[in-house]
Design an enzyme around this catalytic site. Structure first.
Site, PDB file in Angstrom:
ATOM      1  N   ARG A 136       0.861  -1.178   0.000  1.00 52.95           N
ATOM      2  CA  ARG A 136       0.000   0.000   0.000  1.00 52.95           C
ATOM      3  C   ARG A 136       0.899   1.229   0.000  1.00 52.95           C
ATOM      4  O   ARG A 136       2.001   1.200   0.550  1.00 52.95           O
ATOM      5  CB  ARG A 136      -0.898   0.019   1.236  1.00 52.95           C
ATOM      6  CG  ARG A 136      -1.834  -1.177   1.367  1.00 52.95           C
ATOM      7  CD  ARG A 136      -2.606  -1.097   2.679  1.00 52.95           C
ATOM      8  NE  ARG A 136      -3.537  -2.211   2.840  1.00 52.95           N
ATOM      9  CZ  ARG A 136      -3.229  -3.380   3.424  1.00 52.95           C
ATOM     10  NH1 ARG A 136      -2.006  -3.569   3.914  1.00 52.95           N
ATOM     11  NH2 ARG A 136      -4.134  -4.345   3.519  1.00 52.95           N
ATOM     12  N   LYS A 159      -1.350  -2.132   7.519  1.00 52.25           N
ATOM     13  CA  LYS A 159      -2.704  -1.839   7.964  1.00 52.25           C
ATOM     14  C   LYS A 159      -3.069  -2.769   9.113  1.00 52.25           C
ATOM     15  O   LYS A 159      -2.809  -3.966   9.066  1.00 52.25           O
ATOM     16  CB  LYS A 159      -3.679  -2.040   6.796  1.00 52.25           C
ATOM     17  CG  LYS A 159      -5.093  -1.583   7.075  1.00 52.25           C
ATOM     18  CD  LYS A 159      -5.944  -1.720   5.831  1.00 52.25           C
ATOM     19  CE  LYS A 159      -7.372  -1.247   6.071  1.00 52.25           C
ATOM     20  NZ  LYS A 159      -8.212  -1.395   4.860  1.00 52.25           N
ATOM     21  N   HIS A 217      -2.493   2.952  -5.785  1.00 53.88           N
ATOM     22  CA  HIS A 217      -3.202   1.742  -5.360  1.00 53.88           C
ATOM     23  C   HIS A 217      -3.474   0.802  -6.533  1.00 53.88           C
ATOM     24  O   HIS A 217      -3.601  -0.403  -6.349  1.00 53.88           O
ATOM     25  CB  HIS A 217      -4.517   2.109  -4.671  1.00 53.88           C
ATOM     26  CG  HIS A 217      -5.034   1.033  -3.769  1.00 53.88           C
ATOM     27  ND1 HIS A 217      -4.397   0.671  -2.605  1.00 53.88           N
ATOM     28  CD2 HIS A 217      -6.119   0.214  -3.880  1.00 53.88           C
ATOM     29  CE1 HIS A 217      -5.068  -0.312  -2.022  1.00 53.88           C
ATOM     30  NE2 HIS A 217      -6.104  -0.609  -2.778  1.00 53.88           N
ATOM     31  N   ARG A 220      -0.936  -1.817  -6.761  1.00 51.27           N
ATOM     32  CA  ARG A 220      -1.164  -2.930  -5.817  1.00 51.27           C
ATOM     33  C   ARG A 220      -2.120  -3.948  -6.449  1.00 51.27           C
ATOM     34  O   ARG A 220      -1.901  -5.158  -6.375  1.00 51.27           O
ATOM     35  CB  ARG A 220      -1.725  -2.378  -4.517  1.00 51.27           C
ATOM     36  CG  ARG A 220      -2.087  -3.426  -3.462  1.00 51.27           C
ATOM     37  CD  ARG A 220      -2.429  -2.717  -2.150  1.00 51.27           C
ATOM     38  NE  ARG A 220      -3.157  -3.537  -1.216  1.00 51.27           N
ATOM     39  CZ  ARG A 220      -2.593  -4.378  -0.355  1.00 51.27           C
ATOM     40  NH1 ARG A 220      -1.279  -4.530  -0.364  1.00 51.27           N
ATOM     41  NH2 ARG A 220      -3.317  -5.074   0.499  1.00 51.27           N
ATOM     42  N   HIS A 243      -3.841  -9.091   3.627  1.00 48.16           N
ATOM     43  CA  HIS A 243      -5.279  -9.069   3.876  1.00 48.16           C
ATOM     44  C   HIS A 243      -5.608  -9.893   5.118  1.00 48.16           C
ATOM     45  O   HIS A 243      -5.131 -11.023   5.244  1.00 48.16           O
ATOM     46  CB  HIS A 243      -6.053  -9.649   2.692  1.00 48.16           C
ATOM     47  CG  HIS A 243      -6.123  -8.733   1.515  1.00 48.16           C
ATOM     48  ND1 HIS A 243      -6.428  -9.153   0.239  1.00 48.16           N
ATOM     49  CD2 HIS A 243      -5.933  -7.385   1.416  1.00 48.16           C
ATOM     50  CE1 HIS A 243      -6.417  -8.127  -0.586  1.00 48.16           C
ATOM     51  NE2 HIS A 243      -6.125  -7.038   0.105  1.00 48.16           N
ATOM     52  N   TYR A 252     -10.133 -10.976  -6.643  1.00 53.08           N
ATOM     53  CA  TYR A 252      -9.245 -11.219  -7.785  1.00 53.08           C
ATOM     54  C   TYR A 252      -9.568 -12.515  -8.521  1.00 53.08           C
ATOM     55  O   TYR A 252      -9.050 -12.741  -9.609  1.00 53.08           O
ATOM     56  CB  TYR A 252      -7.789 -11.232  -7.310  1.00 53.08           C
ATOM     57  CG  TYR A 252      -7.358  -9.898  -6.764  1.00 53.08           C
ATOM     58  CD1 TYR A 252      -7.140  -8.809  -7.600  1.00 53.08           C
ATOM     59  CD2 TYR A 252      -7.186  -9.705  -5.397  1.00 53.08           C
ATOM     60  CE1 TYR A 252      -6.768  -7.574  -7.102  1.00 53.08           C
ATOM     61  CE2 TYR A 252      -6.812  -8.474  -4.888  1.00 53.08           C
ATOM     62  CZ  TYR A 252      -6.606  -7.412  -5.749  1.00 53.08           C
ATOM     63  OH  TYR A 252      -6.248  -6.191  -5.235  1.00 53.08           O
TER      64      TYR A 252
END
Length: 275
Positions: A136, A159, A217, A220, A243, A252
């Site tokens: 990110r 994150k 982004h 990414r 994630h 995806y």
């Protein structure tokens, strides 16, 4: 701020140990309702809440605010501030395929960069790095030089405050070394502005927008898309992207399904038959 809301903020800060950004987002969302309707949030009924939400057309923004409300009501019920557990149904959002660039698109953008200056070398290295790491932009801008250890990248400011280590392609590592050597700055920051300070988010956006016409982004998404198309396991991609849930990564799989459909349409003879 009402007493119940203050207790909820303390709960998610101390007990749940959410990140500062998450706490700030919850606080902003919930204070909005108390200030707009001038009543403690615990006293608001569904009709009043939806009256306050009428201004939001974007379903994602709406769902974020509804999610904050539901989390607050759930806390109040468990804390016996409420006798009944309130829950407001979230708005259904269609699963959209994330925008991504092909490797050829990225190569074409990189070819536009003048690498005769250290600024050009930085821009070249940053784009390669984002595509090679899937980081990110917020994670990338917090990196220090010591966070690159050979062919490995240590992302410490991920994150949710979760660290992860991902492999870094040699071509990206080489580009970073060339940029750092040319810059001449003695600083721990990996990505520097023209004064040697830490590169800002808006500056990073301007770089990718200038050469690729997209936000950072999208690189990414391009990283994840390239891996999925190459046959990478979904759980491995989840780990590389950082994630928390596999559900986030599953968007995806739409790319994978489209590739399968295109393959059948091109190679299976029955698709050429006329009805």
């Amino acid at each position: 701020m009402s007493n119940e809301l203050e207790a909820f903020i303390e709960y998610i800060t101390v007990t749940k140990a959410l990140s500062q950004k998450s706490v700030a987002a919850y606080k902003s969302d919930l204070l909005f309702f108390e200030e707009k309707l001038q009543k403690p949030l615990i006293e608001l009924d569904t009709k009043l809440l939806f009256t306050a939400l009428e201004a939001y057309d974007n379903k994602r923004t709406l769902n974020r605010k509804l999610s904050s409300i539901n989390a607050f009501f759930d806390f109040c019920y468990k804390s016996q501030f409420l006798e009944e557990k309130n829950k407001i149904r979230l708005s259904k959002i269609p699963k959209l395929l994330p925008k991504f660039l092909s490797y050829e698109d990225i190569q074409n953008g990189l070819a536009l960069i003048d690498r005769s200056t250290w600024i050009g070398l930085r821009d070249y290295a940053l784009i390669l790095f984002l595509y090679a790491s899937g980081a990110r932009i917020s994670e990338a801008l917090e990196l220090g030089r010591s966070d690159i250890e050979g062919e490995w990248l240590h992302i410490r400011h991920a994150k949710g405050d979760k660290e992860r280590i991902v492999p870094l392609a040699a071509v990206a590592e080489k580009a970073i070394e060339a940029y750092l050597q040319a810059s001449g700055f003695e600083t721990e920051h990996l990505w520097c502005n023209y004064r040697g300070g830490k590169l800002s988010r808006i500056s990073a956006y301007k770089i990718t927008q200038k050469y690729l016409g997209v936000s950072p982004h999208v690189l990414r998404h391009s990283y994840a898309t390239s891996l999925i198309r190459g046959g990478a396991d979904l759980r491995v991609v989840q780990e590389l992207l950082g994630h928390a849930s596999l559900l986030t990564t599953q968007i995806y799989t739409h790319i994978q399904k489209q590739d399968l459909k295109d393959t059948v349409n091109v190679y299976h003879p029955i698709t050429k038959e006329q009805l």
